[in-house]
Each structure stands twice: as structure tokens, then as C-alpha cells.
Design a protein around this motif. Structure first.
Motif: not given
Length: 233
Positions: A169-194
């Protein structure tokens, strides 16, 4: 940074990460390996029981205890601001821990104002209840290595369902993001938690591999531009 502050930082790094190599210490402190050797000599001469093992690294004697921590006024202000930011943006458990730590700092630092409301430097951000709930779920999934199914709305308004293995979990620019391995895309993806609408725990097993690890993810991120389209689409 004054030499005394750097030596204190060095002792604390060894205490927390022991055994730790000179190369790793140099990377963390931001000096050369040769400087680390000099600092280790200085610590030994001052009576700090630090010892090194070839091929393993430095460690402290098991009986060694750090002296009581003394913080400067600006350090207390920085810690107070950081804890206030965390209390206003993290999940309920971390927010509570931040407030508890803030009260301990105030009690142990008599030169700090007892009323945080009087500080001219404030953190007024606040996460929604939904985001706080998602943060708690994500933090536990990271800790226990659980695969999640999320419903996510991308920045261009596309709604999708993803199977993810959350890494950090990473907090930057006033937003939380979750860094993940996306099984659906078979790649790293960042998702904004909000922008996560729903989270479900999946029965799919965690795919343990060197690729799906925080250190590997951080290396991946360091080579990608912040303007890259890795913020999930």
C-alpha cells in the motif's frame, strides 16, 4: 547530517536489521562502504558492542540496549505531523495506532505543545469510511497473502473485475494505491483504493514466486515513469 546523528542512525539500522552487510548499510545511509567501515570503528571505540562476521554482516551484542530516545523540537513536529496525516487517511487500526503514538510522543516531549490543535502546521486530509474499510482488507490480504477479486473503475470510467495479489500500500499525491500483481492481466498494476467499488476474498491460491514480491515490484516501479499508464486500465 551531523556525524553523531549518522552514527545513531547506523546503530539503529544494525539493531533492526542485524546481521546487515556494510554494502547494505552504505545504501541505506547514503555513504560509501569505506565510510561505513570508519563509522563502525568509531562506534567500537565509543563502546558500542558491534561486531562483524565475514560474509554475514554486522550485528550488536544481545545485551546492548539503546539509550532513551531524545528528539529535537523539529523532529517532534515532523513526527506529530506524520502521525496526524496517518490518523486522517489510514484504516481504523492504523489510525488508532497513530493517535496512540501521538499521545506517547506528547507525553515524552515536554517542549512540544500539549494541544495539537494549536500547531500552525496541520494535516487535514481524511479518507472516507469505504476507503478505510478497503485499506484494512487490503492490508490484511498483503499480510496473509490472499488473492482478492476487486471491482474497479479506471480513470477513463471503465468498470472491470480483477483478480489481484496485493503486494503493498502506497500513499502519494493525497491518494492511497495498492501495488499488485494482476492475475487477470498477468502484469503489475496499481489501483487507486478510492476507485475500488468492492473487494471479495478469492479461493484462488497465492502464486508464490520471486516475481510476485515487494522488492521485485519496487524495482519494476523504479524503471517506470510516474506518468506511465500502469495506474490500472
Amino acid at each position: 547530517m551531523h556525524k553523531a546523528d549518522r552514527l545513531f542512525q547506523l546503530v539503529n539500522l544494525i539493531r533492526v536489521h542485524q546481521p546487515i552487510t556494510a554494502e547494505r548499510l552504505a545504501e541505506r545511509v547514503g555513504v560509501s562502504v569505506r565510510s561505513i567501515y570508519r563509522y563502525i570503528d568509531d562506534l567500537s571505540l565509543s563502546g558500542v558492542p558491534v561486531y562483524g562476521t565475514t560474509g554475514v554482516g554486522y550485528a550488536l551484542d544481545a545485551a546492548f540496549e539503546m539509550p532513551p530516545l531524545r528528539l529535537s523540537r523539529i523532529e517532534v513536529d515532523a513526527l506529530t505531523l506524520g502521525m496526524e496525516m496517518l490518523a486522517g487517511s489510514a484504516d481504523n487500526e492504523l489510525s488508532s495506532a497513530a493517535r496512540t503514538l501521538l499521545s506517547k510522543v506528547a507525553a515524552s516531549a515536554p517542549h512540544q505543545t500539549s494541544d495539537p490543535q494549536q500547531s500552525p502546521t496541520r494535516a487535514l486530509n481524511s479518507s472516507t469510511a469505504v476507503t478505510r474499510g478497503h485499506l484494512s482488507t487490503l492490508r490484511q490480504a498483503i499480510e496473509h497473502k490472499r488473492v482478492l477479486q476487486i471491482t474497479y473503475t479506471s480513470l477513463d470510467g471503465v468498470v472491470s473485475r480483477r483478480l489481484i495479489q496485493p503486494i503493498g500500500l502506497f500513499y502519494w499525491d493525497g491518494k492511497w494505491t495498492v501495488g499488485s500483481w494482476c492475475n487477470t492481466r498477468a502484469a503489475y498494476r496499481d489501483f487507486r483504493v478510492d476507485r475500488i467499488a468492492a473487494i471479495l476474498t478469492s479461493e484462488e491460491p497465492w502464486r508464490g514466486s520471486p516475481q510476485i514480491a515487494l522488492r521485485t515490484y519496487m524495482r519494476h516501479q523504479s524503471t517506470a515513469s510516474r506518468t506511465d499508464s500502469s495506474l490500472s486500465r
